[in-house]
Design an enzyme around this catalytic site. Structure first.
Site, PDB file in Angstrom:
ATOM      1  N   TYR A  31      -3.986  13.970  11.730  1.00  0.00           N
ATOM      2  CA  TYR A  31      -2.438  13.178  12.540  1.00  0.00           C
ATOM      3  C   TYR A  31      -1.736  12.733  11.434  1.00  0.00           C
ATOM      4  O   TYR A  31      -2.089  12.769  10.247  1.00  0.00           O
ATOM      5  CB  TYR A  31      -3.262  12.190  13.315  1.00  0.00           C
ATOM      6  CG  TYR A  31      -3.389  10.829  12.834  1.00  0.00           C
ATOM      7  CD1 TYR A  31      -4.607  10.815  12.327  1.00  0.00           C
ATOM      8  CD2 TYR A  31      -2.621   9.527  13.038  1.00  0.00           C
ATOM      9  CE1 TYR A  31      -5.113   9.469  11.439  1.00  0.00           C
ATOM     10  CE2 TYR A  31      -3.076   8.638  12.551  1.00  0.00           C
ATOM     11  CZ  TYR A  31      -4.156   8.421  11.621  1.00  0.00           C
ATOM     12  OH  TYR A  31      -4.290   7.126  11.036  1.00  0.00           O
ATOM     13  N   LYS A 147      -6.176  12.479   6.282  1.00  0.00           N
ATOM     14  CA  LYS A 147      -5.817  11.810   7.560  1.00  0.00           C
ATOM     15  C   LYS A 147      -6.496  12.383   8.789  1.00  0.00           C
ATOM     16  O   LYS A 147      -5.985  13.111   9.790  1.00  0.00           O
ATOM     17  CB  LYS A 147      -4.431  11.591   7.448  1.00  0.00           C
ATOM     18  CG  LYS A 147      -3.834  10.552   8.516  1.00  0.00           C
ATOM     19  CD  LYS A 147      -2.280  10.269   7.967  1.00  0.00           C
ATOM     20  CE  LYS A 147      -1.994   9.127   8.966  1.00  0.00           C
ATOM     21  NZ  LYS A 147      -2.324   7.865   8.866  1.00  0.00           N
ATOM     22  N   GLU A 179      -9.346  -0.054   0.729  1.00  0.00           N
ATOM     23  CA  GLU A 179      -8.071  -0.052   1.667  1.00  0.00           C
ATOM     24  C   GLU A 179      -8.250  -0.566   2.829  1.00  0.00           C
ATOM     25  O   GLU A 179      -9.393  -1.306   3.013  1.00  0.00           O
ATOM     26  CB  GLU A 179      -7.500   1.287   1.787  1.00  0.00           C
ATOM     27  CG  GLU A 179      -8.264   2.123   2.624  1.00  0.00           C
ATOM     28  CD  GLU A 179      -7.784   3.513   2.780  1.00  0.00           C
ATOM     29  OE1 GLU A 179      -6.445   3.574   2.746  1.00  0.00           O
ATOM     30  OE2 GLU A 179      -8.570   4.444   3.247  1.00  0.00           O
ATOM     31  N   LEU A 203      -6.510   6.640   1.629  1.00  0.00           N
ATOM     32  CA  LEU A 203      -5.553   7.757   1.881  1.00  0.00           C
ATOM     33  C   LEU A 203      -4.313   7.590   1.118  1.00  0.00           C
ATOM     34  O   LEU A 203      -4.083   6.532   0.583  1.00  0.00           O
ATOM     35  CB  LEU A 203      -5.089   7.495   3.351  1.00  0.00           C
ATOM     36  CG  LEU A 203      -4.044   8.423   3.889  1.00  0.00           C
ATOM     37  CD1 LEU A 203      -4.795   9.504   4.440  1.00  0.00           C
ATOM     38  CD2 LEU A 203      -3.210   7.503   5.052  1.00  0.00           C
TER      39      LEU A 203
HETATM   40  C1  LIG Z   1      -6.693   4.234   6.163  1.00  0.00           C
HETATM   41  C2  LIG Z   1      -5.123   4.335   5.966  1.00  0.00           C
HETATM   42  N1  LIG Z   1      -4.802   3.901   4.722  1.00  0.00           N
HETATM   43  C3  LIG Z   1      -3.241   3.957   4.204  1.00  0.00           C
HETATM   44  C4  LIG Z   1      -2.330   3.976   5.210  1.00  0.00           C
HETATM   45  C5  LIG Z   1      -1.193   4.065   5.099  1.00  0.00           C
HETATM   46  O1  LIG Z   1      -0.494   5.368   4.703  1.00  0.00           O
HETATM   47  P1  LIG Z   1       1.096   5.589   4.996  1.00  0.00           P
HETATM   48  O2  LIG Z   1       1.710   4.552   4.015  1.00  0.00           O
HETATM   49  O3  LIG Z   1       1.137   6.936   4.874  1.00  0.00           O
HETATM   50  O4  LIG Z   1       1.445   5.163   6.445  1.00  0.00           O
HETATM   51  C6  LIG Z   1      -2.815   4.365   6.608  1.00  0.00           C
HETATM   52  C7  LIG Z   1      -1.878   4.600   7.700  1.00  0.00           C
HETATM   53  O5  LIG Z   1      -1.943   4.961   8.685  1.00  0.00           O
HETATM   54  C8  LIG Z   1      -4.121   4.348   6.793  1.00  0.00           C
HETATM   55  O6  LIG Z   1      -4.722   4.719   8.211  1.00  0.00           O
END
Ligand SMILES: Cc1ncc(COP(=O)(O)O)c(C=O)c1O
Length: 286
Positions: A31, A147, A179, A203
């Site tokens: 997603y 993701k 994270e 991520l």
């Molecule tokens: C586990 C995780 N880490 C980091 C992020 C941040 O990613 P982004 O900056 O691409 O939204 C998300 C965003 O959904 C996430 O689910």
């Protein structure tokens, strides 16, 4: 509200997701979420690239090109008259019968795609104030760079936070901060910004890319270096980042105040730089 179902725009109640859909059965899918400001997507190409990279990693054949996908997403945003808001989209490995863990032949079983939009104004008061978080062990798998729609580990972590009135959970592997449940994590110590490097444990956040870029251009020292829970708790400032919350100050960790419970100057500067980056693409942010 209309939604996208494969290549069609339909009413939400017209969508039929098969009980044998591999997303429903196995969490076998990916997603993304892209945020729009003033009717223009911010970093759409980066999000779409990440989807394609993830698909390659799991041998998922996507039923569109990058341009086709972007056009469809814009079409839905316009149809739903979203100016400032989010578009979530996901793609699963399709409907394969009988149930079988191994991947079906992608020439016979096409991927299933859906997308939906929500109007979400910026919550400036919250970004000024900051949030409380907890820390807990990272119980997720070892492909956190993908993701995936399999989000049970993240969901459980977020639930633990909500149970004690906190908004996010900072996860760690044996004392090394990875994270948040839905955010990348950052700390500031002696004027230097730290965040976990990309790899299989976090991520590769799109907001993180933007923040690293604007920080470096502004001459703020940045280290993509892992830090410990101990360092986190002694940090001058802590914040999280994601597409939907931008850079969010963290003012309390496990009930202990950070920076006297107030947003710090470095995160404030990064928030301003982030808004500037958005405004360069999408026009004035209110
Ligand atoms: C586990 C995780 N880490 C980091 C992020 C941040 O990613 P982004 O900056 O691409 O939204 C998300 C965003 O959904 C996430 O689910």
């Amino acid at each position: 509200m209309k939604v996208l179902w494969d290549d069609k725009i339909v009413d939400r109640n017209e969508v039929e997701i098969d009980m044998e859909d591999r997303g429903y059965q196995f969490g076998d899918g990916l997603y993304e979420v892209i945020r729009a400001y003033n009717g223009t997507f911010f970093t759409a190409d980066e999000h779409i690239d990440r989807l394609f990279t993830g698909a390659k990693k799991i041998d998922l054949v996507l039923p569109f090109t990058k341009n086709e996908l972007k056009e469809r997403l814009y079409k839905l945003m316009r149809e739903n008259e979203i100016e400032t808001g989010n578009i979530y989209f996901q793609v699963t490995r399709g409907i394969a019968i009988p149930r079988d863990h191994s991947y079906p032949d992608p020439t016979k079983v096409p991927a299933v795609f859906t997308a939906s939009t929500t109007k979400v104004p910026r919550d400036q008061a919250k970004m000024d104030r900051g949030i409380s978080v907890i820390t807990l062990p990272d119980m997720r798998w070892l492909h956190c760079d993908i993701k995936s729609i399999s989000l049970l580990g993240n969901v459980m972590a977020k639930h633990e936070a909500h149970k004690v009135g906190a908004e996010e959970a900072i996860q760690h592997r044996e004392g090394i901060v990875t994270e948040g449940a839905s955010t990348n994590m950052w700390m500031v110590k002696d004027g230097v910004i730290y965040t976990h490097p990309d790899g299989n444990l976090v991520l590769p956040g799109i907001t993180k890319i933007v923040l690293l870029d604007v920080a470096r251009k502004a001459g703020i020292p940045v280290k993509e270096e892992a830090f410990t829970l101990e360092q986190l708790k002694n940090a001058d400032e802590v914040f999280s980042s994601s597409t939907t919350i931008e850079a969010m100050p963290i003012i309390e960790i496990d009930g202990v105040k950070v920076n006297d419970g107030k947003r710090g100057p470095v995160v404030k500067q990064l928030q301003d730089l982030y808004v500037k980056a958005v405004e360069d693409v999408c026009g004035e942010v209110r």
